[in-house]
Design an enzyme around this catalytic site. Structure first.
Site, PDB file in Angstrom:
ATOM      1  N   ASP A 109      -7.860 100.967  41.475  1.00  0.00           N
ATOM      2  CA  ASP A 109      -8.913 101.873  41.913  1.00  0.00           C
ATOM      3  C   ASP A 109      -9.250 102.896  40.834  1.00  0.00           C
ATOM      4  OD1 ASP A 109     -10.683 103.350  43.379  1.00  0.00           O
ATOM      5  OD2 ASP A 109      -9.175 104.304  44.643  1.00  0.00           O
ATOM      6  N   ASP A 302     -16.553 102.548  40.009  1.00  0.00           N
ATOM      7  CA  ASP A 302     -15.388 102.551  40.896  1.00  0.00           C
ATOM      8  C   ASP A 302     -14.979 101.126  41.279  1.00  0.00           C
ATOM      9  OD1 ASP A 302     -13.498 102.948  42.830  1.00  0.00           O
ATOM     10  OD2 ASP A 302     -14.751 104.163  44.158  1.00  0.00           O
TER      11      ASP A 302
END
Ligand SMILES: *[C@@H]1O[C@H](CO)[C@@H](O)[C@H](O)[C@H]1NC(C)=O
Ligand SMILES: *[C@@H]1O[C@H](CO)[C@@H](O)[C@H](O)[C@H]1NC(C)=O
Ligand SMILES: *[C@@H]1O[C@H](CO)[C@@H](O)[C@H](O)[C@H]1NC(C)=O
Length: 419
Positions: A109, A302
């Site tokens: 992440d 992201d």
């Protein structure tokens, strides 16, 4: 609630039985011997979640993940960690990490900054089906100095809010064959977060976002001189196009065999990178070569978000140009024909990157011939000029996150079926 959870757990057990999830790191034979590779897997969609809550949850997860940017005064925003990214969606990529000799699967992440896994002390049923870290089994584990407890809040309203608690420790961590000592991580002793399949999350953004105020694993590798460059690059396989396209992350350097042409780099945007985000300027969005004039938008890159979320005016324009698209009011989501041929292009530093039409639809979420669009309007709680660029774009490129030079690079992804 209990029923869905039960189904998820059953699915998870079956998954565990079917796959050997603990894959080894693959050394790359390359001139630059300082590149280390981690095999990643793409998570499938959970079919047992009711569509309606799935859709609502996507939005509330985005709002919560980006609560620091929110216009709304979220009381807990300073301590809230964005647990997992869109739990319910496919498109998240995970790999294996070893902490104190114990194996975990973690979501990779770039939208958060902490490493955490469940703790042995978590006795809730969901935890029992995950790998849990047992400090007693690791001779190298140390507790962080007091106060070493943390609290995270997940969810926006009383119906869905969950408080997650845990404590912070340090231990030896191995990722992609690289071992570092004294890595700070969180041990969650949480309640009621049972849907997701991975054990935890490895946050790869900057320490300003870290609730543990700790350097990320990549930074620790550089600090301990295990890698020459603090850099992680992603090749996120396009399984819908080529079923055996590999997903992997390269640490310490880039692999020229993973992309086509040149990598075009973008300087990070100061205003957002000083908050800890990987953010750059997006020059434009085009549909079938027609520019929509989205110049100078801020784009947060992201890997832990599935979709692409953008300025609502522009997202409406995009869908106007996709024949047959449809906005479903009750869900506040765009749907497009599952067989759309529209090509959406995002432009960064004058370099256009196409999204393959197959990656523009979420084929698992269907309403007749329509599928959920991979591009959605940013929830209004987040300032409209910010875009979130997730896996449905990133799977089209080889993306380079360069900590040392504060830049993100993109090159067209090459199909990689073996290495
Ligand atoms: C809900 O999702 C399933 C697949 O997950 C799909 O088959 C079904 O058509 C969807 N129903 C609605 C109303 O969207
Ligand atoms: C840590 O624990 C103390 C004592 O139980 C509590 O007062 C404090 O709020 C906790 N801090 C966090 C961040 O959870
Ligand atoms: C371990 O890491 C912490 C936090 O990152 C740091 O403050 C501490 O000095 C480190 N200890 C050693 C022995 O390197």
């Amino acid at each position: 609630m209990k029923f869905y959870r039960c189904c998820i757990l059953t699915l998870f057990i079956i998954t565990l039985l079917l796959f050997n999830i603990f894959t080894e790191a693959i050394p790359i034979t390359n001139e630059d011997t300082s590149i280390f590779r981690i095999d990643l897997k793409r998570r499938g969609i959970s079919k047992t979640i009711p569509n309606k809550s799935r859709l609502k949850l996507q939005q509330s997860q985005i709002i919560h993940k980006y609560s620091k940017l929110s216009k709304r005064d979220l009381q807990e925003s300073s301590t809230s960690l964005l647990l997992v990214n869109e739990y319910y969606m496919d498109g998240c990529y995970y790999g294996t990490i070893i902490i104190g000799g114990q194996y975990f699967t973690v979501d990779f992440d770039t939208g958060s900054s902490d490493l955490w896994v469940p703790a042995i002390q978590c006795k809730f049923s969901e935890c029992l089906f995950h790998n849990r870290f047992d400090p007693k089994m690791s001779p190298t584990f140390v507790l962080a100095p007091h106060p070493n407890n943390f609290t995270m809040v997940y969810g926006l309203d009383d119906d869905t809010s969950t408080v997650v608690c845990g404590y912070i420790g340090r231990d030896t961590v191995t990722l992609g064959g690289i071992t570092v000592t004294n890595q700070t991580f969180g041990l969650a002793t949480y309640d009621d977060l049972g849907y997701y399949e991975e054990d935890g999350v490895i946050g790869l953004a900057f320490p300003q976002l870290s609730i543990f105020e700790a350097p990320s694993v990549i930074q620790t590798m550089k600090d301990q001189k295990k890698i020459n460059k603090a850099l992680i690059a992603f090749h996120l396989g396009r399984h819908k196009l080529v079923p055996d396209d590999k997903s992997f992350a390269d640490i310490g350097g880039v692999d020229p065999n993973a992309y086509v042409g040149e990598i075009v780099y973008n300087n990070l945007l100061d205003s957002l990178s000083c908050m800890g985000y990987w953010a750059i300027t997006m020059d434009d969005v085009c549909v079938d070569q027609v520019s929509l004039g989205a110049a100078n938008s801020a784009a947060i890159i992201d890997t832990g978000t599935t979709s692409i979320w953008g300025d609502s005016k522009c997202v409406k324009e995009i869908h106007k140009k996709i024949p047959g698209s449809f906005f479903i009011d009750v869900l506040s989501l765009w749907f497009i024909p599952c067989d759309t041929k529209a090509v959406v292009t995002l432009v960064f530093n004058n370099a256009p990157f196409e999204i393959n039409p197959v990656e523009l639809i979420i084929q698992e979420i269907k309403l007749g011939p329509l599928c959920q669009s991979a591009i959605q309007e940013m929830p209004e709680e987040i300032p409209s000029k910010i875009w979130l660029i997730g896996a449905f774009f990133l799977s089209n490129v080889y993306s380079v996150f360069d900590f040392d030079n504060h830049q993100i690079g993109f090159a067209k992804a090459k199909v990689v079926t073996s290495y």
